[in-house]
Design a protein around this motif. Structure first.
Motif, PDB file in Angstrom:
ATOM      1  N   LEU A   5      18.235  26.828 -22.740  1.00 37.51           N
ATOM      2  CA  LEU A   5      18.941  27.716 -21.867  1.00 37.51           C
ATOM      3  C   LEU A   5      19.039  29.138 -21.099  1.00 37.51           C
ATOM      4  O   LEU A   5      18.381  30.076 -21.798  1.00 37.51           O
ATOM      5  N   ALA A  78      22.941  29.341 -16.937  1.00 40.03           N
ATOM      6  CA  ALA A  78      24.480  29.448 -16.562  1.00 40.03           C
ATOM      7  C   ALA A  78      23.964  31.012 -16.585  1.00 40.03           C
ATOM      8  O   ALA A  78      23.503  32.442 -16.693  1.00 40.03           O
ATOM      9  N   ASP A 106      19.642  21.212 -15.701  1.00 41.62           N
ATOM     10  CA  ASP A 106      21.353  21.392 -15.222  1.00 41.62           C
ATOM     11  C   ASP A 106      21.796  22.317 -14.950  1.00 41.62           C
ATOM     12  O   ASP A 106      21.266  23.689 -15.860  1.00 41.62           O
ATOM     13  N   SER A 108      25.304  22.665 -14.427  1.00 40.69           N
ATOM     14  CA  SER A 108      26.763  22.746 -15.000  1.00 40.69           C
ATOM     15  C   SER A 108      27.316  23.640 -15.585  1.00 40.69           C
ATOM     16  O   SER A 108      28.282  24.329 -15.578  1.00 40.69           O
ATOM     17  N   PRO A 109      26.330  24.603 -16.466  1.00 45.42           N
ATOM     18  CA  PRO A 109      27.305  25.856 -16.506  1.00 45.42           C
ATOM     19  C   PRO A 109      26.858  26.865 -16.379  1.00 45.42           C
ATOM     20  O   PRO A 109      27.792  28.126 -16.509  1.00 45.42           O
ATOM     21  N   PHE A 149      29.869  31.906 -21.365  1.00 43.09           N
ATOM     22  CA  PHE A 149      29.130  30.505 -21.426  1.00 43.09           C
ATOM     23  C   PHE A 149      28.899  30.524 -23.217  1.00 43.09           C
ATOM     24  O   PHE A 149      27.894  29.745 -23.807  1.00 43.09           O
ATOM     25  N   GLN A 151      30.744  28.977 -25.168  1.00 45.07           N
ATOM     26  CA  GLN A 151      30.794  27.308 -24.973  1.00 45.07           C
ATOM     27  C   GLN A 151      29.645  26.109 -24.986  1.00 45.07           C
ATOM     28  O   GLN A 151      29.494  25.085 -25.775  1.00 45.07           O
ATOM     29  N   THR A 152      29.247  26.641 -23.752  1.00 48.46           N
ATOM     30  CA  THR A 152      27.496  25.742 -23.626  1.00 48.46           C
ATOM     31  C   THR A 152      26.685  25.974 -24.856  1.00 48.46           C
ATOM     32  O   THR A 152      26.421  25.263 -24.576  1.00 48.46           O
ATOM     33  N   THR A 155      28.304  23.838 -27.402  1.00 49.18           N
ATOM     34  CA  THR A 155      27.969  22.245 -27.275  1.00 49.18           C
ATOM     35  C   THR A 155      26.941  21.191 -26.373  1.00 49.18           C
ATOM     36  O   THR A 155      26.630  20.315 -27.259  1.00 49.18           O
ATOM     37  N   GLN A 156      26.023  22.128 -26.160  1.00 50.81           N
ATOM     38  CA  GLN A 156      25.137  22.107 -25.802  1.00 50.81           C
ATOM     39  C   GLN A 156      23.431  22.439 -26.711  1.00 50.81           C
ATOM     40  O   GLN A 156      22.231  21.567 -26.484  1.00 50.81           O
TER      41      GLN A 156
END
Length: 401
Positions: A5, A78, A106, A108-109, A149, A151-152, A155-156
């Motif tokens: 990330l 992110a 990805d 989405s973040p 960020f 929570q990303t 969860t990720q």
């Protein structure tokens, strides 16, 4: 689950001869960090036109994320993007989002900032033989909020969290860098390895080094270097960081290798007080990288140099060379994250993967910087077979086969 990330620094880079104003702000290879109020009054239509003409690149995380994604590393970004009329984003943000998303990243973040435009940079090349100067307008990057960020990451569960760049975000650099350091420590407690990057922050690095100068923003690294698992910087940056965090020294009286050794030993003695985890810091040079490792038992190895096996190609542009090196290094580290933690990672091989990514990136056409990148496994096979490919042209042929 993400492999990597990348946080912050979403920027659309515009390159052209009409951006001569950049030379008034910074010297070759330097970056001028500018305010939103001073941003040229180009219209959204003009930005869209330059994008359609192929004169824009996705900078910041766009220098690294597409390389990792093309190699098959599951990568997310992110960042803050500006709000606008192009599908909810401004022209720069729409370009950045689409450029990365279509390459399998990805997005989405990432978040839409309600008031600040997407980060924008102007690159002026007066002479292609030297590194271009950059005028950087952080815009929405200046308002990067770590809490947005967390929570990303929960969860990720990324294997590696990569922050780009220390020194280029007002909110990200708040509290004298301690906010970033605290966040990196929190990411490690969530199970991620961490790497923080620092962009060249001097307008004319070589001139400043020659004068024994310092760069105030490098003080932001004081708390960060104590937390990061990985950190790689350029030779010019290393000297300026040392001048700022310790005291200026007469670099011209020693060889490059001696100077880098001095810098890495300074970092080790000042910032590696916490044992019990593996760390890898280094300095990139034109023909490879010097590096220093600490194992989980507290033992250190180096500084030593891993010379690049992947030289000889015609360099098209050096902008992003460090980012592409880190892309290869991080791809390797994410793939073998357990070995990294155990201290059993073959660090020379990890460095060579960074060298390979960088060699392929700086020799690729400006309009197709990711052209030569193939799957991680294929590139790892090239690294492990050593120099048997012979010439750089043969290397490219082997990658195409």
């Amino acid at each position: 689950m993400l492999d990597v990330l990348i946080l912050n620094t979403a920027v659309a880079d515009f390159r052209g001869h009409e951006f001569a104003f950049v030379s008034d702000l910074t010297g070759p290879g330097g970056v001028a960090r500018c305010s939103l109020e001073d941003m040229p009054s180009y219209t959204q239509k003009q930005y869209r036109s330059w994008i359609d003409q192929g004169r824009a690149n996705a900078g910041g995380s766009g220098n690294s994320a597409p390389l990792m994604a093309k190699a098959g590393i599951h990568t997310g970004v992110a960042a803050n993007l500006g709000k606008g009329e192009y599908g909810g984003l401004d022209a720069q943000g729409r370009f950045f989002f689409d450029e990365l998303a279509q390459r399998g990243i990805d997005m989405s973040p990432s978040r839409v900032h309600p008031s600040l435009p997407t980060g924008t940079a102007f690159i002026y090349e007066a002479d292609q033989s030297e590194r271009a100067g950059i005028a950087y307008f952080p815009n929405a990057n200046d308002d990067f909020n770590f809490d947005d960020f967390r929570q990303t990451i929960v969860t990720q569960r990324p294997k590696v969290v990569y922050y780009m760049y220390s020194g280029l975000s007002q909110r990200g650099d708040a509290n004298e860098g301690r906010d970033l350091a605290e966040f990196m420590g929190w990411c490690r407690r969530q199970g991620a390895l961490t790497i923080v990057d620092s962009h060249t922050l001097a307008g004319d690095p070589q001139s400043l080094i020659d004068r024994g100068g310092t760069v105030e923003q490098y003080n932001l690294l004081r708390p960060v270097l104590a937390e990061a698992d990985l950190f790689f910087t350029s030779y010019d940056e290393a000297r300026l960081i040392h001048n700022t965090l310790a005291r200026p020294r007469r670099w011209e009286e020693s060889t490059v290798g001696e100077n880098i050794g001095h810098f890495l030993e300074f970092v080790r003695d000042r910032f590696w007080q916490e044992a019990g985890r593996t760390r890898l810091f280094g300095v990139t040079v034109k023909d490879g990288a010097y590096h220093l490792e600490m194992g989980p038992d507290g033992s250190c190895r180096g500084p030593r140099k891993t010379e690049s096996m992947f030289q000889g190609g015609r360099v098209v542009d050096l902008t992003g060379a460090g980012d592409s090196f880190r892309a290869g290094l991080i791809s390797y580290t994410a793939t073998y994250s357990d070995e990294f933690r155990k201290g059993t990672l073959p660090f020379d091989e990890a460095i060579q993967m960074g060298n390979l990514f960088a060699g392929l990136y700086v020799t690729a056409p400006l309009g197709d910087r990711y052209r030569h990148i193939v799957s991680f496994d294929r590139m790892l096979d090239i690294v492990r077979r050593g120099r048997e490919f012979g010439s750089f042209e043969n290397l490219l042929q082997m990658l195409r086969e």
